[in-house]
Design an enzyme around this catalytic site. Sequence first.
Site, short mmCIF file in Angstrom:
data_model
loop_
_atom_site.label_atom_id
_atom_site.label_comp_id
_atom_site.label_asym_id
_atom_site.label_seq_id
_atom_site.Cartn_x
_atom_site.Cartn_y
_atom_site.Cartn_z
N ASN A 1 -106.06 61.38 -50.23
CA ASN A 1 -106.56 60.84 -48.95
C ASN A 1 -106.18 61.82 -47.85
OD1 ASN A 1 -107.23 59.41 -46.69
ND2 ASN A 1 -105.56 57.92 -46.87
N LYS B 1 -107.00 61.65 -44.81
CA LYS B 1 -106.89 60.95 -43.52
C LYS B 1 -107.70 61.68 -42.43
CE LYS B 1 -102.27 59.55 -44.94
NZ LYS B 1 -101.54 58.31 -44.77
N HIS C 1 -107.58 50.31 -46.74
CA HIS C 1 -106.39 51.17 -46.56
C HIS C 1 -105.50 50.58 -45.47
CE1 HIS C 1 -103.83 54.56 -45.56
NE2 HIS C 1 -104.06 54.97 -46.79
N GLU D 1 -103.90 51.79 -43.10
CA GLU D 1 -104.11 52.25 -41.72
C GLU D 1 -105.32 51.57 -41.11
OE1 GLU D 1 -103.86 56.40 -42.76
OE2 GLU D 1 -101.74 56.09 -43.22
N GLU E 1 -100.30 50.04 -52.40
CA GLU E 1 -99.64 50.93 -51.46
C GLU E 1 -98.76 50.11 -50.51
OE1 GLU E 1 -101.90 54.85 -50.95
OE2 GLU E 1 -102.82 53.44 -49.60
N GLY F 1 -96.51 57.41 -45.75
CA GLY F 1 -96.22 58.41 -44.72
C GLY F 1 -94.81 58.34 -44.19
N SER G 1 -95.92 57.91 -50.24
CA SER G 1 -94.96 59.03 -50.29
C SER G 1 -94.83 59.65 -51.68
CB SER G 1 -93.59 58.58 -49.76
OG SER G 1 -93.71 58.24 -48.39
C1 PEP Z 1 -102.13 57.18 -48.18
O1 PEP Z 1 -102.59 57.66 -47.16
O2 PEP Z 1 -102.80 56.41 -48.87
C2 PEP Z 1 -100.76 57.52 -48.56
C3 PEP Z 1 -100.26 56.96 -49.64
O3 PEP Z 1 -100.08 58.38 -47.74
P1 PEP Z 1 -98.71 59.15 -48.08
O4 PEP Z 1 -98.85 59.73 -49.48
O5 PEP Z 1 -98.59 60.20 -47.03
O6 PEP Z 1 -97.60 58.13 -48.03
#
Ligand code: PEP
Length: 251
Positions: free
Chosen positions: A8, A10, A97, A99, A170, A176, A215
């Site tokens: 992703n 973003k 997601h 976000e 997630e 993040g 992460s």
């Molecule tokens: C994501 O954006 O779905 C994600 C898991 O981000 P990160 O790996 O940076 O935590």
Amino acid sequence: MQKIIAANWKMYKTRPEAAQTARELAGALASGLPDGRSVVIFPSFTNISEVADVFVANARVAVGGQNVYPEAEGAFTGEVSVAMLKDAGASWVLTGHSERRHVLGEGDGLVARKTAFALAHSLNVMLCIGETLQEREAGKLNDVLLRQVTTAFAGLPADQLEGRFAVAYEPVWAIGTGKVAGPAEVLDAHAVTRAIICDVAGQIGKKIPLLYGGSVKPDNAAALLGLDNVDGLLVGGASLAAQSFIQIVKA
Ligand code: PEP
């Protein structure tokens, strides 16, 4: 089951930057993906065609949109349609997601509409679910997973999901933040999610890939991929640089 490693990107990368990263990935994958792995890259809308062009001849690397609007077309300023995504070269889309849920205020109902609409119009869907830290600390993990999965699955054609649908667990507190969920937390959340999916979708639930995201880095990817019910990874920050994403793909 094949392990899906998803990137992703973003709201990062201009078109030349996205094309450059895609070419680096393609170069590193020229000798082939490891057996049993496939890759999906979710660039920003403006970069989808750039990235799709690089992987057009590679059936195991797909490209997806990070969002979609659940109408064919119309006065929905700032939104993107299934047809636009497909025309740009996307075959997947992310829904739900964290976000979008927590920064942009999308509720379960809208996530469900997007999921159903995209599937009904031939896009594959990766549905993201997960609890906030507050919800986890209040003992609401199972309730949140149940609510998010059940709402998104209502009205989905279970017999058409195989190969076209994935769920990414997630935990919001791990996205993040550098805080990866520990093995016990991932095992538990994935077992709960698998049970809910099998409950709502029947036997096909066992065949729906369940990815972990939050992460993920080159040094924790192999351990995560070795856990029961972890059928892949959704990677944000560590997917932005080709080198670290390749290490995760090959972990
Ligand atoms: C994501 O954006 O779905 C994600 C898991 O981000 P990160 O790996 O940076 O935590």
